[in-house]
Design an enzyme around this catalytic site. Structure first.
Site, PDB file in Angstrom:
ATOM      1  N   ARG A 141       0.827  -1.217   0.000  1.00  0.00           N
ATOM      2  CA  ARG A 141       0.000   0.000   0.000  1.00  0.00           C
ATOM      3  C   ARG A 141       0.859   1.264   0.000  1.00  0.00           C
ATOM      4  O   ARG A 141       0.334   2.375  -0.112  1.00  0.00           O
ATOM      5  CB  ARG A 141      -0.896   0.032   1.257  1.00  0.00           C
ATOM      6  CG  ARG A 141      -1.941  -1.068   1.296  1.00  0.00           C
ATOM      7  CD  ARG A 141      -2.702  -1.026   2.615  1.00  0.00           C
ATOM      8  NE  ARG A 141      -3.750  -0.038   2.645  1.00  0.00           N
ATOM      9  CZ  ARG A 141      -5.048  -0.289   2.441  1.00  0.00           C
ATOM     10  NH1 ARG A 141      -5.452  -1.499   2.196  1.00  0.00           N
ATOM     11  NH2 ARG A 141      -5.942   0.680   2.480  1.00  0.00           N
ATOM     12  N   TYR A 144       0.764   4.295  -2.529  1.00  0.00           N
ATOM     13  CA  TYR A 144      -0.327   5.254  -2.352  1.00  0.00           C
ATOM     14  C   TYR A 144      -0.106   6.085  -1.087  1.00  0.00           C
ATOM     15  O   TYR A 144      -0.095   7.315  -1.126  1.00  0.00           O
ATOM     16  CB  TYR A 144      -1.652   4.493  -2.271  1.00  0.00           C
ATOM     17  CG  TYR A 144      -2.886   5.366  -2.182  1.00  0.00           C
ATOM     18  CD1 TYR A 144      -3.328   6.103  -3.279  1.00  0.00           C
ATOM     19  CD2 TYR A 144      -3.623   5.440  -0.999  1.00  0.00           C
ATOM     20  CE1 TYR A 144      -4.465   6.889  -3.201  1.00  0.00           C
ATOM     21  CE2 TYR A 144      -4.765   6.223  -0.912  1.00  0.00           C
ATOM     22  CZ  TYR A 144      -5.186   6.940  -2.015  1.00  0.00           C
ATOM     23  OH  TYR A 144      -6.325   7.720  -1.931  1.00  0.00           O
ATOM     24  N   VAL A 187     -17.441  -0.773  -0.854  1.00  0.00           N
ATOM     25  CA  VAL A 187     -18.862  -0.457  -1.078  1.00  0.00           C
ATOM     26  C   VAL A 187     -19.287  -0.919  -2.477  1.00  0.00           C
ATOM     27  O   VAL A 187     -20.316  -1.599  -2.635  1.00  0.00           O
ATOM     28  CB  VAL A 187     -19.126   1.051  -0.883  1.00  0.00           C
ATOM     29  CG1 VAL A 187     -20.552   1.401  -1.307  1.00  0.00           C
ATOM     30  CG2 VAL A 187     -18.906   1.446   0.576  1.00  0.00           C
ATOM     31  N   GLY A 206     -13.509  -9.362   9.180  1.00  0.00           N
ATOM     32  CA  GLY A 206     -14.600  -8.403   8.986  1.00  0.00           C
ATOM     33  C   GLY A 206     -14.799  -7.503  10.190  1.00  0.00           C
ATOM     34  O   GLY A 206     -15.700  -6.672  10.218  1.00  0.00           O
ATOM     35  N   ARG A 274      -6.708  -1.650  10.643  1.00  0.00           N
ATOM     36  CA  ARG A 274      -7.720  -2.320  11.478  1.00  0.00           C
ATOM     37  C   ARG A 274      -8.877  -1.398  11.830  1.00  0.00           C
ATOM     38  O   ARG A 274      -9.970  -1.841  12.115  1.00  0.00           O
ATOM     39  CB  ARG A 274      -7.072  -2.838  12.763  1.00  0.00           C
ATOM     40  CG  ARG A 274      -6.201  -4.077  12.558  1.00  0.00           C
ATOM     41  CD  ARG A 274      -5.202  -4.198  13.665  1.00  0.00           C
ATOM     42  NE  ARG A 274      -4.342  -3.024  13.671  1.00  0.00           N
ATOM     43  CZ  ARG A 274      -3.595  -2.626  14.704  1.00  0.00           C
ATOM     44  NH1 ARG A 274      -3.616  -3.273  15.823  1.00  0.00           N
ATOM     45  NH2 ARG A 274      -2.838  -1.545  14.604  1.00  0.00           N
TER      46      ARG A 274
HETATM   47  P1  NAD Z   1     -11.041   7.804  -9.032  1.00  0.00           P
HETATM   48  O1  NAD Z   1     -10.072   6.723  -9.364  1.00  0.00           O
HETATM   49  O2  NAD Z   1     -12.447   7.637  -9.438  1.00  0.00           O
HETATM   50  O3  NAD Z   1     -10.537   9.213  -9.597  1.00  0.00           O
HETATM   51  C1  NAD Z   1      -9.205   9.509  -9.890  1.00  0.00           C
HETATM   52  C2  NAD Z   1      -9.153  10.220 -11.244  1.00  0.00           C
HETATM   53  O4  NAD Z   1      -7.806  10.602 -11.519  1.00  0.00           O
HETATM   54  C3  NAD Z   1      -9.583   9.306 -12.403  1.00  0.00           C
HETATM   55  O5  NAD Z   1     -10.453  10.004 -13.257  1.00  0.00           O
HETATM   56  C4  NAD Z   1      -8.272   8.968 -13.103  1.00  0.00           C
HETATM   57  O6  NAD Z   1      -8.438   8.673 -14.467  1.00  0.00           O
HETATM   58  C5  NAD Z   1      -7.477  10.238 -12.861  1.00  0.00           C
HETATM   59  N1  NAD Z   1      -6.022  10.047 -12.919  1.00  0.00           N
HETATM   60  C6  NAD Z   1      -5.294   9.066 -12.315  1.00  0.00           C
HETATM   61  N2  NAD Z   1      -3.988   9.238 -12.581  1.00  0.00           N
HETATM   62  C7  NAD Z   1      -3.887  10.360 -13.363  1.00  0.00           C
HETATM   63  C8  NAD Z   1      -2.795  11.045 -13.972  1.00  0.00           C
HETATM   64  N3  NAD Z   1      -1.542  10.616 -13.831  1.00  0.00           N
HETATM   65  N4  NAD Z   1      -3.061  12.143 -14.712  1.00  0.00           N
HETATM   66  C9  NAD Z   1      -4.333  12.590 -14.875  1.00  0.00           C
HETATM   67  N5  NAD Z   1      -5.409  11.964 -14.328  1.00  0.00           N
HETATM   68  C10 NAD Z   1      -5.178  10.864 -13.578  1.00  0.00           C
HETATM   69  O7  NAD Z   1     -10.937   8.003  -7.438  1.00  0.00           O
HETATM   70  P2  NAD Z   1     -11.729   8.978  -6.459  1.00  0.00           P
HETATM   71  O8  NAD Z   1     -12.291   8.142  -5.390  1.00  0.00           O
HETATM   72  O9  NAD Z   1     -12.615   9.901  -7.209  1.00  0.00           O
HETATM   73  O10 NAD Z   1     -10.523   9.799  -5.824  1.00  0.00           O
HETATM   74  C11 NAD Z   1     -10.235  11.131  -6.191  1.00  0.00           C
HETATM   75  C12 NAD Z   1      -9.129  11.677  -5.279  1.00  0.00           C
HETATM   76  O11 NAD Z   1      -9.581  11.640  -3.921  1.00  0.00           O
HETATM   77  C13 NAD Z   1      -7.842  10.852  -5.332  1.00  0.00           C
HETATM   78  O12 NAD Z   1      -6.747  11.722  -5.271  1.00  0.00           O
HETATM   79  C14 NAD Z   1      -7.916  10.019  -4.075  1.00  0.00           C
HETATM   80  O13 NAD Z   1      -6.632   9.685  -3.586  1.00  0.00           O
HETATM   81  C15 NAD Z   1      -8.648  10.944  -3.119  1.00  0.00           C
HETATM   82  N6  NAD Z   1      -9.325  10.185  -2.056  1.00  0.00           N
HETATM   83  C16 NAD Z   1     -10.471   9.484  -2.316  1.00  0.00           C
HETATM   84  C17 NAD Z   1     -11.079   8.753  -1.300  1.00  0.00           C
HETATM   85  C18 NAD Z   1     -12.341   7.975  -1.509  1.00  0.00           C
HETATM   86  O14 NAD Z   1     -12.780   7.290  -0.590  1.00  0.00           O
HETATM   87  N7  NAD Z   1     -13.011   8.054  -2.639  1.00  0.00           N
HETATM   88  C19 NAD Z   1     -10.499   8.727  -0.020  1.00  0.00           C
HETATM   89  C20 NAD Z   1      -9.319   9.427   0.184  1.00  0.00           C
HETATM   90  C21 NAD Z   1      -8.751  10.172  -0.831  1.00  0.00           C
HETATM   91  N1  UDP Z   2     -12.867  -5.256   1.841  1.00  0.00           N
HETATM   92  C1  UDP Z   2     -13.523  -6.484   1.960  1.00  0.00           C
HETATM   93  N2  UDP Z   2     -14.031  -7.038   0.829  1.00  0.00           N
HETATM   94  C2  UDP Z   2     -13.951  -6.437  -0.389  1.00  0.00           C
HETATM   95  C3  UDP Z   2     -13.285  -5.214  -0.499  1.00  0.00           C
HETATM   96  C4  UDP Z   2     -12.737  -4.658   0.652  1.00  0.00           C
HETATM   97  O1  UDP Z   2     -13.637  -7.061   3.046  1.00  0.00           O
HETATM   98  O2  UDP Z   2     -14.473  -7.033  -1.359  1.00  0.00           O
HETATM   99  C5  UDP Z   2     -12.346  -4.649   3.069  1.00  0.00           C
HETATM  100  C6  UDP Z   2     -10.869  -4.260   3.014  1.00  0.00           C
HETATM  101  O3  UDP Z   2     -10.058  -5.381   3.362  1.00  0.00           O
HETATM  102  C7  UDP Z   2     -10.807  -3.131   4.022  1.00  0.00           C
HETATM  103  C8  UDP Z   2     -12.178  -2.452   3.884  1.00  0.00           C
HETATM  104  O4  UDP Z   2     -13.029  -3.421   3.266  1.00  0.00           O
HETATM  105  O5  UDP Z   2     -10.683  -3.649   5.319  1.00  0.00           O
HETATM  106  C9  UDP Z   2     -12.155  -1.186   3.046  1.00  0.00           C
HETATM  107  O6  UDP Z   2     -11.520  -1.470   1.825  1.00  0.00           O
HETATM  108  P1  UDP Z   2     -11.411  -0.419   0.639  1.00  0.00           P
HETATM  109  O7  UDP Z   2     -10.495  -1.005  -0.380  1.00  0.00           O
HETATM  110  O8  UDP Z   2     -12.765   0.006   0.203  1.00  0.00           O
HETATM  111  O9  UDP Z   2     -10.760   0.886   1.304  1.00  0.00           O
HETATM  112  P2  UDP Z   2      -9.447   1.147   2.169  1.00  0.00           P
HETATM  113  O10 UDP Z   2      -8.895  -0.158   2.658  1.00  0.00           O
HETATM  114  O11 UDP Z   2      -8.531   1.839   1.244  1.00  0.00           O
HETATM  115  O12 UDP Z   2      -9.941   1.972   3.285  1.00  0.00           O
END
Ligand code: NAD
Ligand code: UDP
Length: 309
Positions: A141, A144, A187, A206, A274
């Protein structure tokens, strides 16, 4: 009317943000390389003359004149960010350098979409912004988590060294319509499995927890953060503090979708945090923001969306 650049604008959150900014009367330029985003997410905005879409990868420099930049470009689901981890680091780090360089040159305010992953597998619970985190620097991970941590570092160094006007938001798990159906996040996985009456796959016991925020609440928080003159730079947590185990989420999805799916347990994911719950006192105090849509209601809307696909 402001001119606003949204990187990652064709993604899940980016498309909701572009829509909100256009509805608020702004001109929006959406930049995306379509790695995880899609034109379908923004199709309904294409006829708006104040909306412009440019295919571009933010690891390369980009030149434009705008008032504000929201930097959202980065794959966000473990499957996608682990697909090409080196590219994920480049997107976070080189992307931040390119966008901060642009912001510096044109004197634009820039907001970084950081993440609760900067807290890693937290041993402080719930998480305040002052917590420095517990992150494995060499795990699967890390591309990221450490990429996002380095991006935060760059934001604060550009701010201290070059006086760039920054805003840093740490987003906690956010869900809703336009999530990629196959992006592997919990989700979307559970809903897709439930709608097909397939097994619901829980990784590990879980009993790990997450706090789920509905997308429109989150977008409202992002826009408030960008436009606040009193909040300062952040970092600020945005998320819904109601915490659920993954087992509870699975049961709720089955219940709301009327599914015949069975729950199965698979091996735990590597370095899976966790527990995770945001403290949002700062967002409440400085942005007058807190989530309004709770999990049951938000899941129902998301289930309806996935049904319509
Ligand atoms: P997503 O994957 O749907 O959106 C990311 C977008 O960025 C996509 O459209 C993808 O094509 C574009 N992209 C990726 N790499 C690129 C690059 N090198 N150049 C140009 N475009 C690029 O994900 P999301 O859930 O909409 O997330 C958006 C932002 O929010 C991300 O930065 C993510 O890290 C942050 N974020 C999201 C969550 C969440 O739960 N959804 C949580 C924490 C942070
Ligand atoms: N997870 C799961 N089943 C799935 C996908 C995810 O049990 O099919 C669990 C995963 O191991 C984590 C939590 O759900 O504990 C959230 O995962 P997700 O990838 O959505 O987000 P993140 O771990 O980045 O918070």
């Amino acid at each position: 009317m402001k001119k606003i650049l949204v990187t990652g604008g064709a993604g899940f959150l980016g498309s909701h943000l572009c829509e909100k900014l256009l509805n608020d009367g702004n001109e929006v330029i959406c930049l995306d390389n379509y790695f995880t985003g899609s034109k379908r997410n923004i199709l309904h905005l294409m006829s708006n003359p104040y909306f412009e879409v440019i295919r571009h990868d933010i690891t390369a420099p980009f030149y434009i004149e705008v008032d504000q930049i929201y930097n959202l470009a980065c794959p966000a689901s473990p499957i996608h960010y682990q697909y090409n981890p080196i590219k994920t680091v480049k997107t976070s780090v080189m992307g931040a350098i390119n966008m901060l360089g642009l912001a510096k040159r044109i004197h634009a305010r820039i907001l970084q979409s950081s993440t609760s992953e900067v807290y890693g597998d937290p041993d402080v619970h719930p998480q305040p912004e002052s917590y420095w985190g517990n992150v494995n620097p060499i795990g699967v991970r890390s591309c990221y988590d450490e990429g996002k941590r380095c991006a935060e570092t760059l934001f604060f160094d550009y701010h201290r060294q070059n006086h760039v006007d920054i805003r840093v938001v740490r987003i906690f798990n956010t869900y809703g319509p336009r999530m990629h159906p196959n992006d592997g996040r919990v989700v979307s996985n559970f809903i897709m499995q439930a709608l097909k009456n397939e097994d619901i796959t829980i990784y590990g016991t879980g009993e790990q927890t997450r706090s789920f925020c509905y997308c429109t609440d989150l977008i409202d928080g992002l826009v408030r953060m960008m436009n606040s003159e009193t909040v300062g730079t952040g970092p600020i947590n945005l998320g819904n503090p109601n915490e659920f185990t993954i087992n509870q989420l699975a049961e709720l999805v089955i219940d709301l979708s009327g599914s015949k799916s069975k729950i199965v347990h698979l091996p735990a994911a590597e370095d899976d945090p966790r527990q995770r719950q945001p403290i949002i006192d700062q967002a409440k105090q400085y942005l007058q923001w807190e989530p309004t849509i709770q999990l049951r209601e938000g899941l129902q809307k998301t289930i309806d969306y996935f049904k319509s696909l």
